[in-house]
Motif scaffolding. Structure first.
Motif, PDB file in Angstrom:
ATOM      1  N   VAL A  23       0.859  -1.260  -0.213  1.00  0.00           N
ATOM      2  CA  VAL A  23       0.015   0.179   0.048  1.00  0.00           C
ATOM      3  C   VAL A  23       1.177   1.100  -0.290  1.00  0.00           C
TER       4      VAL A  23
ATOM      5  N   LEU B 113      -8.672   0.521  -2.730  1.00  0.00           N
ATOM      6  CA  LEU B 113      -8.661  -1.146  -2.733  1.00  0.00           C
ATOM      7  C   LEU B 113      -9.677  -1.800  -3.191  1.00  0.00           C
TER       8      LEU B 113
ATOM      9  N   ILE C 142     -12.034  -5.372  -3.941  1.00  0.00           N
ATOM     10  CA  ILE C 142     -12.036  -6.077  -3.769  1.00  0.00           C
ATOM     11  C   ILE C 142     -13.208  -7.266  -3.930  1.00  0.00           C
TER      12      ILE C 142
ATOM     13  N   ALA D 242      -3.662   1.777  -6.687  1.00  0.00           N
ATOM     14  CA  ALA D 242      -5.007   0.494  -6.839  1.00  0.00           C
ATOM     15  C   ALA D 242      -4.335  -0.818  -6.033  1.00  0.00           C
ATOM     16  N   ALA D 243      -4.573  -1.434  -4.708  1.00  0.00           N
ATOM     17  CA  ALA D 243      -4.456  -2.215  -3.994  1.00  0.00           C
ATOM     18  C   ALA D 243      -5.789  -3.085  -4.729  1.00  0.00           C
TER      19      ALA D 243
ATOM     20  N   LYS E  63      -7.565  -6.977  -4.199  1.00  0.00           N
ATOM     21  CA  LYS E  63      -7.665  -7.874  -3.736  1.00  0.00           C
ATOM     22  C   LYS E  63      -8.384  -9.268  -4.193  1.00  0.00           C
TER      23      LYS E  63
ATOM     24  N   THR F 285      -8.113  -9.928   3.541  1.00  0.00           N
ATOM     25  CA  THR F 285      -8.456  -8.690   4.199  1.00  0.00           C
ATOM     26  C   THR F 285      -8.317  -7.832   4.818  1.00  0.00           C
TER      27      THR F 285
ATOM     28  N   LEU G 239      -5.800  -5.096   5.226  1.00  0.00           N
ATOM     29  CA  LEU G 239      -5.663  -4.477   4.200  1.00  0.00           C
ATOM     30  C   LEU G 239      -6.205  -3.675   4.733  1.00  0.00           C
ATOM     31  N   LEU G 240      -7.972  -3.695   5.035  1.00  0.00           N
ATOM     32  CA  LEU G 240      -8.157  -2.925   5.573  1.00  0.00           C
ATOM     33  C   LEU G 240      -8.161  -1.280   6.651  1.00  0.00           C
TER      34      LEU G 240
ATOM     35  N   GLU H 102      -6.245  -0.838   6.784  1.00  0.00           N
ATOM     36  CA  GLU H 102      -4.574   0.624   6.499  1.00  0.00           C
ATOM     37  C   GLU H 102      -5.848   1.598   5.472  1.00  0.00           C
TER      38      GLU H 102
ATOM     39  N   PHE I 206      -7.111   4.014   3.040  1.00  0.00           N
ATOM     40  CA  PHE I 206      -7.622   4.390   1.140  1.00  0.00           C
ATOM     41  C   PHE I 206      -8.360   5.452   0.980  1.00  0.00           C
TER      42      PHE I 206
ATOM     43  N   ILE J  19     -12.680   2.629  -1.068  1.00  0.00           N
ATOM     44  CA  ILE J  19     -13.076   1.028  -0.694  1.00  0.00           C
ATOM     45  C   ILE J  19     -13.658   0.648  -1.904  1.00  0.00           C
TER      46      ILE J  19
END
Ligand code: NAD
Length: 464
Positions: free
Chosen positions: A16, A117, A119, A143-144, A146, A181, A184-185, A187, A189, A192
């Motif tokens: 990230v 992010l 997902i 972008a990340a 998942k 996940t 990641l959440l 972090e 952003f 989302i």
């Protein structure tokens, strides 16, 4: 590397941070970067089409035609639309400037959001990851991604291909399940974009609240299909059967149940049975065009729903292959388990109703679905159903096809989600529309400055 399977918090943080640094460098804002990334994504889809089809087959036994129509080709169309319109979308829009702000000029511009992010979920594991990505790239974001661990072959393929084709610093792929996940959440952003079920949607919203991160939730629900007595029943049955049974019913906008006028119930059922045989033969298990259930958990859940009514066709299940036959049920009680939650599998309950008014009441008694379908040849009936019901999208005399019109916003309402995308709507979703006013430094009317007076107030009222 960002593309590897990640199960440590630190590697998530690192991925990230790289994406954030890429965004801060400013390069993702340039139209040239956006175009080059969109073109690279399109190249990936074309060059790697066979590998993608193989992964989709391994995950879902998805036929190549469905793999193209609903995954690869779908995303290519989204990319083409973005490439065609990007310059126009990015153009600032002139706005009227009110008298009080004169002399001056006003406009709106679209700011990239930053690091988003995305997902994804497993039923359309390419489309639901890469169509939002196309919007994010067009919007000038890093972008990340998942992907869903449940479609494990496609997830691994995406993690391998995306960093090789796209800017690997700005686009990170993080594989994994709930734990990754959640990491990641944690972090921060700038947006989302989540596709999946309502239960995880709640987790996403809670986590996002911590950083006040805006969220798009693309959820599901029980999408009803209303069929009136005047409908063209043979065409309706063919379209409904296709929408319900392709991808073995694992489609968020599939018609979940049918409310048919009682006068034509038997005729519709006969046409549905005929359509299933025409599509998949007498034994759908041997059809190369029929998918399998994605995992044992979903197979077991669906097997329990197979006899919640009189079986008109189908009803068979084979745990070894995770095969559930395309099944049509009649005489289903509104309280039966199959009518409680989204089915998300190849089972279609058909409920007879005395009128379209009764059907509308049935629908409005329940949470707003992602899609609503109405089959009728009377315009007044079509309009009445559209006007009196709430749903993310609606489609008249067909199912699912609203998805292929990029001009239409796609998304849910109420329990079926929040936010929208596809085409220009993706660009709007993945950017912030910023209003800008540029004032002239000449003519600085004293009316707004203290000390105030009644004269100032009178003048203010005049020009405001
Ligand atoms: P899900 O909600 O279980 O999973 C979606 C994603 O969330 C996956 O990437 C998964 O790894 C992650 N996840 C799972 N558990 C988590 C947890 N506890 N914490 C954090 N992340 C977690 O997916 P599902 O329920 O199997 O998906 C089916 C649902 O998705 C259906 O309701 C369907 O209608 C909906 N759906 C909606 C759309 C749409 O476009 N609106 C498209 C496809 C599916």
């Amino acid at each position: 590397m960002a593309s590897q399977l990640m199960n440590t918090g630190s590697s998530v943080v690192e991925a990230v941070a790289k994406a954030r640094a890429s965004f801060r460098s400013g390069r993702t804002r340039a139209v040239s970067w956006r175009r080059s990334q969109l073109e690279a994504l399109k190249r990936l889809l074309k060059q790697e089409e066979s590998a993608i089809f193989e992964a989709l087959w391994a995950d879902l036994r998805k036929p190549r035609l469905e793999g193209y129509l609903t995954e690869v080709g779908f995303v290519i169309k989204e990319i083409d639309d973005a490439l065609r319109h990007l310059d126009g979308w990015m153009k600032p829009e002139r706005k009227h400037t009110s008298l009080l702000a004169q002399p001056g000029r006003s406009w709106t511009t679209h700011d990239p959001l930053g690091v988003v992010l995305i997902i994804g979920t497993w039923n359309y594991p390419v489309q639901l990851l890469l169509a939002p990505l196309a919007g994010a790239l067009a919007g000038g974001n890093a972008a990340a991604l998942k992907p869903s661990e449940i479609a494990s072959h496609t997830s691994a393929l995406m993690a391998d291909l995306l960093p090789r084709h796209l800017d690997p610093e700005a686009v990170a792929v993080i594989q994994g399940g709930a734990d990754e996940t959640q990491a990641l959440l944690d972090e921060r952003f700038d947006m989302i974009f989540f596709t999946g079920g309502g239960r995880v949607g709640q987790v996403v919203l809670e986590k996002a609240a911590k950083h006040l991160t805006p969220v798009v939730l693309e959820l599901g629900g029980k999408s009803p299909c209303l069929v009136d007595r005047d409908a063209s029943l043979e065409v309706a049955a063919r379209r409904i059967a296709w929408g319900r049974f392709s991808n073995a019913g694992q489609t968020c906008v599939a018609p979940d149940y049918v409310l048919v006028h009682e006068a034509v119930e038997l005729e519709l059922l006969a046409h549905l049975r005929a359509a299933v045989t025409a599509f998949y033969g007498d034994d759908p298990r041997t059809s190369p065009d029929y998918c399998r259930i994605v995992n044992d958990r979903n197979f077991e859940r669906l097997s329990k729903l197979l006899h919640d009514g009189e079986v008109i066709c189908g009803g068979q299940a084979d745990a070894k292959e995770r095969y559930i036959a395309p099944t049509v049920l009649r005489g289903v009680s509104p309280d039966a388990p199959v009518m409680r939650d989204e089915i998300f599998g190849p089972i279609l309950p058909v409920l007879a109703v005395p009128s379209m008014d009764a059907a509308i009441e049935f629908v409005t008694d329940r949470p707003s679905p992602l899609a609503l379908y109405v089959f009728s040849n009377v315009e007044a009936t079509q309009q009445k159903v559209i006007d009196r019901t709430s749903s993310g999208n609606a489609c008249i005399n067909d199912v699912l096809m609203h998805m292929v019109v990029p001009e239409l916003p796609f998304g849910g309402v109420g329990e079926s989600g929040m936010g929208r995308y596809h085409g220009r709507w993706s660009f709007e979703t993945f950017t912030h529309r910023k209003g800008v006013l540029a004032r002239s430094i000449h003519l600085d009317l004293p009316v707004r400055y203290p000390p105030y007076s009644d004269g100032h107030l009178a003048l203010l009222k005049l020009i405001d």
